[in-house]
Design a protein around this motif. Structure first.
Motif, short mmCIF file in Angstrom:
data_model
loop_
_atom_site.label_atom_id
_atom_site.label_comp_id
_atom_site.label_asym_id
_atom_site.label_seq_id
_atom_site.Cartn_x
_atom_site.Cartn_y
_atom_site.Cartn_z
N ARG A 117 44.31 134.94 58.97
CA ARG A 117 43.69 133.93 58.10
C ARG A 117 44.79 133.06 57.50
NH1 ARG A 117 42.25 133.61 52.38
NH2 ARG A 117 40.54 132.13 52.17
N VAL A 118 44.63 131.75 57.56
CA VAL A 118 45.61 130.82 57.00
C VAL A 118 45.52 130.88 55.47
CG1 VAL A 118 46.38 128.42 56.84
CG2 VAL A 118 45.55 129.32 59.03
N VAL A 119 46.63 131.29 54.84
CA VAL A 119 46.68 131.37 53.37
C VAL A 119 47.71 130.40 52.80
CG1 VAL A 119 45.85 133.75 53.31
CG2 VAL A 119 48.32 133.31 53.44
N GLY A 120 48.38 129.66 53.68
CA GLY A 120 49.33 128.65 53.26
C GLY A 120 49.60 127.70 54.40
N ALA A 121 49.90 126.45 54.06
CA ALA A 121 50.20 125.46 55.09
C ALA A 121 51.08 124.37 54.51
CB ALA A 121 48.91 124.84 55.64
N VAL A 122 51.91 123.81 55.37
CA VAL A 122 52.68 122.62 55.03
C VAL A 122 52.71 121.76 56.28
CG1 VAL A 122 54.95 123.62 55.63
CG2 VAL A 122 54.82 121.71 54.02
N LEU A 123 52.51 120.47 56.09
CA LEU A 123 52.61 119.53 57.20
C LEU A 123 54.04 119.04 57.29
CD1 LEU A 123 49.35 117.44 56.61
CD2 LEU A 123 49.65 119.58 57.88
N THR A 124 54.55 118.93 58.51
CA THR A 124 55.92 118.45 58.73
C THR A 124 55.86 117.24 59.64
OG1 THR A 124 56.21 120.00 60.57
CG2 THR A 124 56.96 120.72 58.40
N LEU A 125 56.41 116.14 59.18
CA LEU A 125 56.43 114.91 59.97
C LEU A 125 57.86 114.62 60.37
CD1 LEU A 125 54.07 114.73 57.68
CD2 LEU A 125 53.83 112.44 58.61
N TYR A 126 58.20 114.96 61.61
CA TYR A 126 59.55 114.76 62.14
C TYR A 126 59.66 113.38 62.77
CZ TYR A 126 60.61 119.70 61.54
OH TYR A 126 60.84 120.93 61.01
N ALA A 127 60.83 112.78 62.61
CA ALA A 127 61.11 111.49 63.23
C ALA A 127 62.60 111.41 63.54
CB ALA A 127 60.71 110.35 62.30
N ARG A 128 62.93 110.69 64.59
CA ARG A 128 64.32 110.44 64.97
C ARG A 128 64.69 109.06 64.44
NH1 ARG A 128 67.00 113.09 68.67
NH2 ARG A 128 65.11 113.83 69.69
N HIS A 129 65.83 108.99 63.73
CA HIS A 129 66.30 107.73 63.18
C HIS A 129 67.72 107.47 63.67
CE1 HIS A 129 63.07 106.87 60.31
NE2 HIS A 129 62.96 108.18 60.23
N SER A 130 68.01 106.21 63.96
CA SER A 130 69.37 105.83 64.33
C SER A 130 70.16 105.60 63.06
CB SER A 130 69.36 104.55 65.16
OG SER A 130 68.69 104.79 66.37
N GLY A 131 71.28 106.28 62.97
CA GLY A 131 72.15 106.14 61.80
C GLY A 131 73.52 105.66 62.22
N LEU A 132 74.41 105.52 61.25
CA LEU A 132 75.77 105.05 61.52
C LEU A 132 76.53 106.00 62.42
CD1 LEU A 132 76.75 103.73 57.98
CD2 LEU A 132 76.06 102.41 59.99
N GLU A 133 76.22 107.29 62.33
CA GLU A 133 76.92 108.30 63.12
C GLU A 133 76.07 108.78 64.30
OE1 GLU A 133 78.42 111.39 60.62
OE2 GLU A 133 79.09 109.97 59.11
N GLY A 134 75.11 107.98 64.70
CA GLY A 134 74.23 108.36 65.80
C GLY A 134 72.85 108.73 65.30
#
Length: 157
Positions: free
Chosen positions: A83-100
């Motif tokens: 039975r689900v008694v806890g949940a968290v949504l995770t929104l992953y994304a790839r971003h281009s930064g100065l170091e890649g």
């Protein structure tokens, strides 16, 4: 790259030393489409102003986002005997930064039933925890969450 967290977390090590192992039947894992009904029920219990249908619609929108590498597509659940008694949504994304490229994860819609909250921030044995190569954020923390102990180990960046 070090972990940078603005606020909010689910499976971090803050209480691991105190709690030790999960009790029998309790565990955490990434969730998939088969878990949506239980996740929507759990999130509705935690956010009663949002309907079950609202959460199903939110999960449907998440399903339309591109997957990022081997990261969970939707988030994590804490469950007790299936039975689900806890949940968290995770929104992953790839971003281009100065170091890649860098991976960012917005932690959203964290809800854990009251009796299981002591286990909400504990790592599971399989490594579903904060990764050092990811920048974690919560761009919409709840006022109640910000006032609690759960953010005491976070830092603003």
């Amino acid at each position: 790259m070090p972990i940078s967290i603005i606020s909010g977390a689910f499976f971090l090590e803050s209480t691991m030393a105190v709690l030790g192992a999960f009790p029998p039947g309790v565990g955490c894992r990434p969730f998939d489409e088969e878990d949506w009904e239980g996740v929507a029920d759990c999130l509705h219990r935690g956010f009663p102003e949002r309907s079950h249908g609202y959460w199903i619609e939110a999960l449907t929108r998440l399903s339309q986002r591109p997957a990022v590498a081997d990261f969970p597509r939707y988030g994590f659940v804490l469950e007790k005997s299936g039975r689900v008694v806890g949940a968290v949504l995770t929104l992953y994304a790839r971003h281009s930064g100065l170091e890649g490229d860098e991976i960012r994860c917005n932690l959203s819609s964290w809800s854990v039933d009251a009796e299981f909250r002591p286990y909400a921030s504990r790592n599971d044995r399989d490594g579903h925890h904060a990764r050092r190569d990811v920048v974690y954020t919560n761009i919409s923390p709840s006022p109640a969450g910000l006032s609690g102990e759960s953010y005491s180990y976070m830092k603003a960046i």
